[in-house]
Design an enzyme around this catalytic site. Structure first.
Site, mmCIF file in Angstrom:
data_model
loop_
_atom_site.group_PDB
_atom_site.id
_atom_site.type_symbol
_atom_site.label_atom_id
_atom_site.label_comp_id
_atom_site.label_asym_id
_atom_site.label_seq_id
_atom_site.Cartn_x
_atom_site.Cartn_y
_atom_site.Cartn_z
ATOM 1 N N ARG A 1 -28.906 25.468 -10.898
ATOM 2 C CA ARG A 1 -28.664 25.887 -12.284
ATOM 3 C C ARG A 1 -27.410 25.216 -12.839
ATOM 4 O O ARG A 1 -27.283 25.005 -14.037
ATOM 5 C CB ARG A 1 -28.583 27.423 -12.405
ATOM 6 C CG ARG A 1 -28.352 27.910 -13.831
ATOM 7 C CD ARG A 1 -28.869 29.324 -14.120
ATOM 8 N NE ARG A 1 -28.652 30.246 -13.033
ATOM 9 C CZ ARG A 1 -27.496 30.833 -12.747
ATOM 10 N NH1 ARG A 1 -26.429 30.600 -13.481
ATOM 11 N NH2 ARG A 1 -27.403 31.645 -11.721
ATOM 12 N N TYR B 1 -38.996 22.199 -37.251
ATOM 13 C CA TYR B 1 -39.928 22.732 -36.271
ATOM 14 C C TYR B 1 -40.010 24.258 -36.413
ATOM 15 O O TYR B 1 -38.988 24.932 -36.563
ATOM 16 C CB TYR B 1 -39.437 22.335 -34.872
ATOM 17 C CG TYR B 1 -40.373 22.738 -33.782
ATOM 18 C CD1 TYR B 1 -41.560 22.048 -33.580
ATOM 19 C CD2 TYR B 1 -40.091 23.815 -32.951
ATOM 20 C CE1 TYR B 1 -42.437 22.426 -32.576
ATOM 21 C CE2 TYR B 1 -40.957 24.195 -31.946
ATOM 22 C CZ TYR B 1 -42.135 23.492 -31.772
ATOM 23 O OH TYR B 1 -43.001 23.864 -30.785
ATOM 24 N N ASP C 1 -31.979 16.872 -34.615
ATOM 25 C CA ASP C 1 -33.177 16.887 -33.771
ATOM 26 C C ASP C 1 -33.910 15.568 -34.023
ATOM 27 O O ASP C 1 -34.455 15.338 -35.102
ATOM 28 C CB ASP C 1 -34.065 18.089 -34.129
ATOM 29 C CG ASP C 1 -35.328 18.172 -33.269
ATOM 30 O OD1 ASP C 1 -35.729 17.152 -32.686
ATOM 31 O OD2 ASP C 1 -35.911 19.274 -33.199
ATOM 32 N N LYS D 1 -42.238 15.647 -25.586
ATOM 33 C CA LYS D 1 -42.965 14.764 -26.484
ATOM 34 C C LYS D 1 -42.840 13.306 -26.023
ATOM 35 O O LYS D 1 -43.297 12.978 -24.957
ATOM 36 C CB LYS D 1 -42.461 14.982 -27.911
ATOM 37 C CG LYS D 1 -42.249 16.471 -28.287
ATOM 38 C CD LYS D 1 -43.517 17.261 -28.365
ATOM 39 C CE LYS D 1 -43.337 18.755 -28.553
ATOM 40 N NZ LYS D 1 -42.454 19.193 -29.604
HETATM 41 C C1 LIG Z 1 -41.837 20.310 -30.051
HETATM 42 C C2 LIG Z 1 -40.606 20.258 -30.859
HETATM 43 C C3 LIG Z 1 -39.527 21.108 -30.584
HETATM 44 C C4 LIG Z 1 -39.593 22.155 -29.507
HETATM 45 O O1 LIG Z 1 -39.732 21.585 -28.231
HETATM 46 P P1 LIG Z 1 -40.400 22.392 -27.000
HETATM 47 O O2 LIG Z 1 -40.281 21.410 -25.900
HETATM 48 O O3 LIG Z 1 -41.793 22.719 -27.400
HETATM 49 O O4 LIG Z 1 -39.584 23.613 -26.815
HETATM 50 C C5 LIG Z 1 -38.386 20.982 -31.347
HETATM 51 N N1 LIG Z 1 -38.298 20.087 -32.337
HETATM 52 C C6 LIG Z 1 -39.317 19.251 -32.644
HETATM 53 C C7 LIG Z 1 -39.157 18.283 -33.755
HETATM 54 C C8 LIG Z 1 -40.502 19.315 -31.910
HETATM 55 O O5 LIG Z 1 -41.517 18.512 -32.238
#
Ligand SMILES: *Cc1c(COP(=O)(O)O)cnc(C)c1O
Length: 395
Positions: free
Chosen positions: A54, A107, A180, A205
């Site tokens: 952790r 998101y 982000d 992603k």
């Molecule tokens: C999918 C996504 C998230 C969240 O990510 P997770 O891995 O599903 O928790 C945050 N921001 C964007 C732009 C995303 O496409």
């Protein structure tokens, strides 16, 4: 080195035990320490060795170093999901009584964090159109501590000018800018170079690219990353599993060729959709018709693989199209090698009310496409046959 060499070789660790070509996977929760003195020392200086997964793990550490390298950051921190990264990053820079500003297109679960969770901890918020830096300036209060921007924004692909926002935000002492950058990946943009304090990614992603894990990562200065790690990640516990980190590293080896193909295919699909009689509007920053086209050209190395489209005939037409695609799979998530189609209003953005969605152009007849690396002609043909299923009389 250049980007395609870096995604393969940057921070690649050599296995001293057996010379394993692929970095070994350290799938362990704890580490055997040599003696009492080392135990005392490492527990007080956790960045000098591994004690417990952790706090840190060699496989996760290799992934973090790669991301830090690609994002031109001093340090990075791996987490169990994108939301784990976002919540940890945000909570590590604000406290109760603070005010935050965030973009009106973000998101869905990030929106829920800011509007449903943080207010219970006395964190107040203002939602603005972050493509307009003046709107951000006007929203700043004495207790503002964070400006949070998603660019490209999910799902309408609005692009915010990171440099302009960073310049504005940093005129005020104590306000951080978090970006982000999930839709771009480090291959298409580097928000820290443009002045952001922290960049976050859902590594679920494009970084992983194959849809096998959920993971997230934060990158920034060593001071901010240390603070996010201890005490925040340590206490929230949204740690990245070593096997997930290892899988992302395998995926990242092809980040360059994947992103280039995603961009190339998406441009073709966007052009096809824009000319299709059953499509009202296409949201793709590579199209000159997109309001953010110029900003995208300025700060990104490509326009990415994501787009949305408004289908004529509303929700009934959407149902027909989504039930008819054969190459595009009906699934949320994005950034995988294969193409996905989803309905943003009822899937990724169900946390917003219809009024909140419509105000920011997330219409009921809107689908979001994650364009994969298949042959572009097959993708276009698939969408064409699916759109031909709409039998409503539109005009
Ligand atoms: C999918 C996504 C998230 C969240 O990510 P997770 O891995 O599903 O928790 C945050 N921001 C964007 C732009 C995303 O496409």
């Amino acid at each position: 080195m250049e980007l395609n060499t870096d995604v393969l070789h940057a921070e690649q660790r050599r296995d001293v035990a057996f010379g394993s070509h692929v970095s070994p996977l350290y799938q362990t929760s704890t580490f055997v320490l040599h003696d009492f003195d080392e135990a005392v020392h490492l527990n007080q200086n956790i960045d000098q060795g591994f004690v417990y997964s952790r706090f840190g793990n060699p496989t996760v550490d290799e992934f973090e170093r790669k991301i830090a390298y690609l994002e031109h950051a001093e340090a990075a921190l791996g987490l169990a999901s994108g939301l784990g990264a976002i919540s940890t990053a945000v909570m590590s820079v604000i406290k109760g009584g603070d005010h935050i500003i965030f973009g009106d297109v973000i998101y869905g679960c990030t929106f829920a964090l800011f509007t449903k969770v943080l207010p219970d901890f006395h964190v107040d918020y203002t939602i603005v159109d972050t493509t307009d830096p003046e709107a951000i300036a006007a929203a700043i209060r004495p207790n503002t501590k964070l400006v949070y921007v998603e660019t490209p924004a999910n799902p309408t692909l609005k692009i915010s000018d990171i440099q302009a926002i960073a310049d504005l935000v940093h005129q005020h002492e104590g306000i951080r800018l978090i970006v982000d950058s999930t839709f771009a990946s480090p291959y298409l943009q580097n928000p820290l170079d443009l002045g952001a304090d922290l960049v976050v990614h859902s590594a679920t992603k494009y970084l992983c690219g194959h849809g096998t894990v959920t993971a997230g990562v934060i990158a920034g200065s060593k001071a901010l990353i240390d603070q996010a790690r201890m005490p925040y990640l340590q206490c929230f516990g949204a740690v990245l599993d070593p096997f997930a980190a290892w899988q992302i590293m395998q995926g990242m080896k092809t980040l360059g060729v994947r992103m280039e193909r995603h961009c190339e295919n998406a441009m073709k699909v966007a052009n096809f959709l824009e000319g299709h009689p059953m499509i009202d509007h296409v949201y793709y920053p590579g199209l000159p018709s997109h309001p953010s086209h110029e900003t995208a050209k300025k700060q990104m190395r490509g326009f990415g693989g994501m787009m949305s489209a408004d289908i004529k005939g509303g929700i009934d037409a959407v149902r027909k199209v989504m039930n008819a695609t054969k190459v595009f799979s009906l699934a949320t998530s994005l950034g995988n090698v294969d193409s996905l189609i989803q309905h943003s209003p009822s899937m990724s953005h169900f946390d917003m009310t219809p009024e909140e969605r419509h105000r920011v152009s997330i219409y009921d007849g809107q689908v979001r496409l994650s364009v994969g690396i298949e042959d572009a002609d097959d993708l276009i043909h698939d969408l064409d046959q699916a759109l031909s299923k709409i039998d409503v009389c539109v005009n």
